[in-house]
Every structure is written in structure tokens, then in C-alpha cells.
Design a protein around this motif. Structure first.
Motif, mmCIF file in Angstrom:
data_model
loop_
_atom_site.group_PDB
_atom_site.id
_atom_site.type_symbol
_atom_site.label_atom_id
_atom_site.label_comp_id
_atom_site.label_asym_id
_atom_site.label_seq_id
_atom_site.Cartn_x
_atom_site.Cartn_y
_atom_site.Cartn_z
ATOM 1 N N ASN A 27 -3.721 -8.994 3.997
ATOM 2 C CA ASN A 27 -4.006 -10.429 4.004
ATOM 3 C C ASN A 27 -4.460 -10.911 2.633
ATOM 4 O O ASN A 27 -4.061 -11.984 2.169
ATOM 5 N N LEU A 28 -5.324 -10.126 2.002
ATOM 6 C CA LEU A 28 -5.809 -10.513 0.667
ATOM 7 C C LEU A 28 -4.672 -10.486 -0.350
ATOM 8 O O LEU A 28 -4.576 -11.371 -1.216
ATOM 9 N N LEU A 29 -3.805 -9.496 -0.256
ATOM 10 C CA LEU A 29 -2.649 -9.461 -1.154
ATOM 11 C C LEU A 29 -1.713 -10.636 -0.879
ATOM 12 O O LEU A 29 -1.118 -11.193 -1.806
ATOM 13 N N GLN A 30 -1.589 -11.031 0.396
ATOM 14 C CA GLN A 30 -0.761 -12.189 0.718
ATOM 15 C C GLN A 30 -1.330 -13.452 0.084
ATOM 16 O O GLN A 30 -0.592 -14.312 -0.408
ATOM 17 N N MET A 31 -2.644 -13.571 0.085
ATOM 18 C CA MET A 31 -3.260 -14.722 -0.581
ATOM 19 C C MET A 31 -3.053 -14.644 -2.085
ATOM 20 O O MET A 31 -2.937 -15.680 -2.753
ATOM 21 N N ALA A 32 -3.008 -13.436 -2.624
ATOM 22 C CA ALA A 32 -2.694 -13.297 -4.043
ATOM 23 C C ALA A 32 -1.279 -13.791 -4.323
ATOM 24 O O ALA A 32 -1.012 -14.392 -5.370
#
Length: 458
Positions: A27-32
Motif C-alpha cells: 500500500n505504501l509503495l502504491q502511494m509512492a
């Protein structure tokens, strides 16, 4: 694969962490990935940035709503594994008919995205911004089907005990996003400089690459391959499709109500100024990054509670849900503290305070309010997730629609325009809506045994 109930709270927390960790990372990488788009488009100027902001909100409202609908396969799959009897066949049926729903629903979402310009003009947005948002959404509409399919495969893989693939695939997506934006937005490496449309095309390439990677995983991963999820994909099983739609439609409406609240806030910002839209986009992107932690816990909580629900184990249901909700609240206390302590450092990652003083100053002010609603946002997200695990979606959807749009949007209008608080008033409205929903969803969870009987083990 079947699941056995952990004997203690500590064991349940460990099981939740093993499942949620990769999902949170993904999820955090998707936000990146989203942040890469923001960083590149922000350098095209305020009109292009505002157009992309509004276009992405429209995309997210409808595409995420569709993901919510097909994502109803996740608790059904988890319950099948918890029930154990005939699990492989039931998992395959749920996945196949969710895939059908994804294909059908994507056509409707694509049609809406191609009407983005007139929709935004009717909403009172600046004509130039609306026109450019329409251009952006026409290209971005091509990303809907692969994006929804990728999300479905990701949730299914996690429920089947392979959440780590989400982290691997999203890392690939981040690389494609950086390279795609660098080549297509400003015309590097011999590619044409396509500007705003280049950013949209990059998003299409990211979605296609992500979906293709997940399909390869389904065909090659040893544990996933035994479920033959893509086998006989043409065979219709209408009863299962109806079951997914019945469970998933309230999830979709709830997600769209929340996305619509934030999208509606963006439209209100457009009525204030272009500066307000840009500050809202920056502050909301930062808040959304922090939200990915409880969102990952909510996804994992749905699966853990789903296992217990399928097994018909009341004690396990309560333990799994309470551990997930408590973990979500705990991590959001930390993120709220960071928002209060160093908001200027966070904003500096998106805009140059020396060049865009007004945007930076307003975004810093909004982050102070975001620190408040981080606390309730995490609680409501995880509470909704664990309720999905017991296949309770209709009443939570009513709570979400009423809370977000009655308390939330109503307060935003009152404070932002009625009392003249401007952008800050709109954000206090967001906090009010999230707070009401959080309290009511946790109350719903606390009374689950009276309101939602647990099925007997098959």
C-alpha cells in the motif's frame, strides 16, 4: 490451505502482522506510485496540477468503488478456507465470478471517465481546468480494467496465504511509474513530451504491467496454481455472481461515499481557489500515505475474521477483530504525532516553499487538522474491514453514507462557506464525518453477536 485459530491474543497479533506487513508495504509503495505522478505533474503548472488532481479523484471514486465490489470475493474466499469443506472449488468460483464483475463494471467506469469534462463544468469548476481534466481522464480510462483485475488478484493471493507477492509487484509498478513519467511527461530518452496526457499514459502502463505480473504469478506460484483460478474462466455461475454483487455493492457504495467526501472536498476547494485545490492535493496525499497502514490492517483483518467466520468460531472472530482494530488505532496515534511535529518537512517533499509560498502555507495548516482525523480514520477503516470479514456490509454502508455526507460534507459546507473558514473549514468537515463513522462502526462491531449471527461450521 486451511486455517486454525491461534490460541492466544499474542498469537493472533503475530498472524495479523505476518499477513498485514506485506499488504501495508505494498500500500505504501502504491502511494509512492501516486506520489510520483503528483511530483511530475506539479511541475507542469497550477492549471495542469489542478486538472490532474480533479481527474484522479474521479478515477479513484469509481475505480475504487468497483474494486470494493469485486473485493467482496476476499471475505467469501477467506470464509471458504475457514470452513475447509470444498475450499478449492469455492475459492475458484468466487474468483471467477468476481473477475466477470470486474470486466462488466469497468465498461461503466470508463464511460463515466470519458464524461469528466462536462461533469466538472456542471460542478462549477474552472473551464480551463475542467477541459484539461477531461483530456487526462480520457487516457486514464484505459487503466480501469487492468487496475481492477490487479487489485482482485492481489486480494485473492493474500487470502490464499501469499501476501508477499503484493510487495514484489508494487515495487515493479513503482519502477514503471518513475520511468514512464520521466519519459512521457517531459520527453526524455527520445520520447515525445506529452505533458498531462503523458502522466495519464504512464498510469495506464503501470496498471497493465501490474496486472500482467499478477497473471504470471497465478500461473507459476506453486500454492496459487493448485487453485487453478484462471481455469474455465468462461463458465458462468450466476448464483455466485449475485452473492458477490449482494455483498460487494454496499462495500462499493461505502468506498464511493468516502472517496466522494474527499472528492467533494476537492470540488469545494475549487470554488475557493486554484491554490486551495493544490494545497488540498498535497496535504491529502500526505494523509493518504499514512492511511495505508490501517488500510493494510483492514485488508488483513477482513481475511483473519473471514477465516474465523467460516469456521464458526465466535471467540476467534472477536479476538481477530479486536486485535486488528486496536492495532489500527495505535499506528494512527504515531502518524498524528508526526503530522503535528514536522508538517513543514512533509510539505517540502511536494512543493518548494520559496516558490509557492501560498500553497505550502495552506498545506501546512491543513496537515494540522489532518493530524486530528488520522486517529478516527484508522479506527473506521479497520472496523469496516473486520465487519466485512463477518459479511456485514449493508448497515456499515448506511453508516458510511450518512456519516460522510450528512455529518462530514454538511459540516464542511457550514464551516467552509457558511462561517467563512475556507479551506480549513472544509477539512474540519472531513474530520467530523470520519469521527461519526468511526464511533458507529465500532459500536456495530461491539454488538455483532446480537446483530449478525455466526454461521455453524459446514
Amino acid at each position: 490451505m486451511t486455517e486454525a485459530p491461534p490460541p492466544t491474543w499474542r498469537a493472533e497479533l503475530a498472524a495479523l502482522a505476518r499477513l498485514a506487513g506485506p499488504l501495508i508495504g505494498a500500500n505504501l509503495l502504491q502511494m509512492a506510485v501516486f506520489a510520483v505522478d503528483v511530483v511530475f505533474v506539479a511541475r507542469l503548472g497550477p492549471t495542469e496540477f489542478a486538472a490532474a488532481t480533479l481527474g484522479v479523484y474521479i478515477f479513484h471514486i469509481f475505480a475504487f468503488g468497483l474494486i470494493g465490489m469485486v473485493g467482496a470475493a476476499e471475505p467469501l474466499i477467506a470464509a471458504s478456507l475457514g470452513r475447509k469443506v470444498g475450499a478449492v472449488r469455492q475459492v475458484r468460483r468466487s474468483f471467477r465470478m468476481a473477475m466477470w464483475l470486474a470486466a462488466i463494471g469497468s465498461l461503466a467506469v470508463m464511460a463515466v471517465l470519458n464524461l469528466a469534462a462536462p461533469i466538472l463544468r456542471l460542478a462549477g469548476q474552472d473551464a480551463a481546468v475542467a477541459a484539461r481534466a477531461g483530456d487526462f481522464c480520457r487516457v486514464l480510462s484505459l487503466a480501469v480494467l487492468p487496475a481492477v483485475m490487479a487489485a482482485l488478484i492481489r486480494l485473492t493471493a493474500a487470502a490464499l496465504g501469499r501476501p508477499g507477492w503484493a510487495l514484489v509487484v508494487t515495487t515493479l509498478a513503482l519502477g514503471v511509474a518513475v520511468l514512464g513519467n520521466w519519459c512521457l511527461v517531459f520527453g526524455n530518452a527520445g520520447f515525445p513530451a506529452l505533458g498531462l496526457e503523458g502522466a495519464a499514459l504512464s498510469s495506464v502502463l503501470v496498471s497493465c504491467a501490474t496486472c500482467a505480473a499478477y497473471i504470471v504469478i497465478l500461473l507459476t506460484d506453486r500454492k496459487l496454481r493448485r487453485f487453478r483460478l484462471l481455469g474455465k474462466w468462461w463458465r458462468a455461475e450466476w448464483s455466485r455472481m449475485v452473492e458477490i454483487a449482494r455483498l460487494g455493492a454496499p462495500i462499493a457504495l461505502g468506498w464511493m461515499a468516502e472517496g466522494g467526501l474527499f472528492g467533494g472536498a476537492a470540488l469545494l476547494m475549487g470554488l475557493i481557489s486554484v491554490t486551495a485545490i493544490d494545497a488540498h492535493a498535497v496535504a491529502l496525499n500526505i494523509a493518504a500515505i499514512a492511511f495505508q497502514i490501517p488500510f493494510g490492517l483492514a485488508q488483513a483483518g477482513t481475511i483473519r475474521v473471514g477465516y474465523a467466520y467460516g469456521a464458526g468460531d465466535r471467540a476467534w472472530i472477536g479476538r481477530a477483530g479486536n486485535v486488528a482494530i486496536g492495532s489500527g488505532i495505535a499506528v494512527m496515534v504515531l502518524s498524528a504525532a508526526i503530522f503535528w511535529a514536522v508538517p513543514h518537512w512533509l510539505v517540502r517533499l511536494y512543493v518548494d516553499p520559496a516558490r509557492e509560498t501560498a500553497v505550502a502555507s495552506m498545506a501546512i495548516g491543513l496537515l494540522g487538522i489532518a493530524a486530528i482525523f488520522q486517529l478516527v480514520d484508522g479506527a473506521q477503516a479497520v472496523a469496516a474491514g473486520v465487519l466485512r470479514g463477518v459479511q456485514d456490509t449493508r448497515v456499515p454502508m448506511m453508516i458510511q453514507v450518512g456519516g460522510y455526507w450528512g455529518a462530514g460534507f454538511g459540516t464542511a459546507l457550514l464551516l467552509g462557506f457558511g462561517l467563512g473558514w475556507g479551506a480549513r473549514g472544509v477539512w474540519w468537515g472531513l474530520a467530523a464525518g470520519l469521527g461519526v463513522v468511526s464511533v458507529l462502526l465500532i459500536w456495530r462491531w461491539s454488538r455483532r453477536d446480537r446483530l449478525r449471527p455466526t454461521p455453524r461450521t459446514a
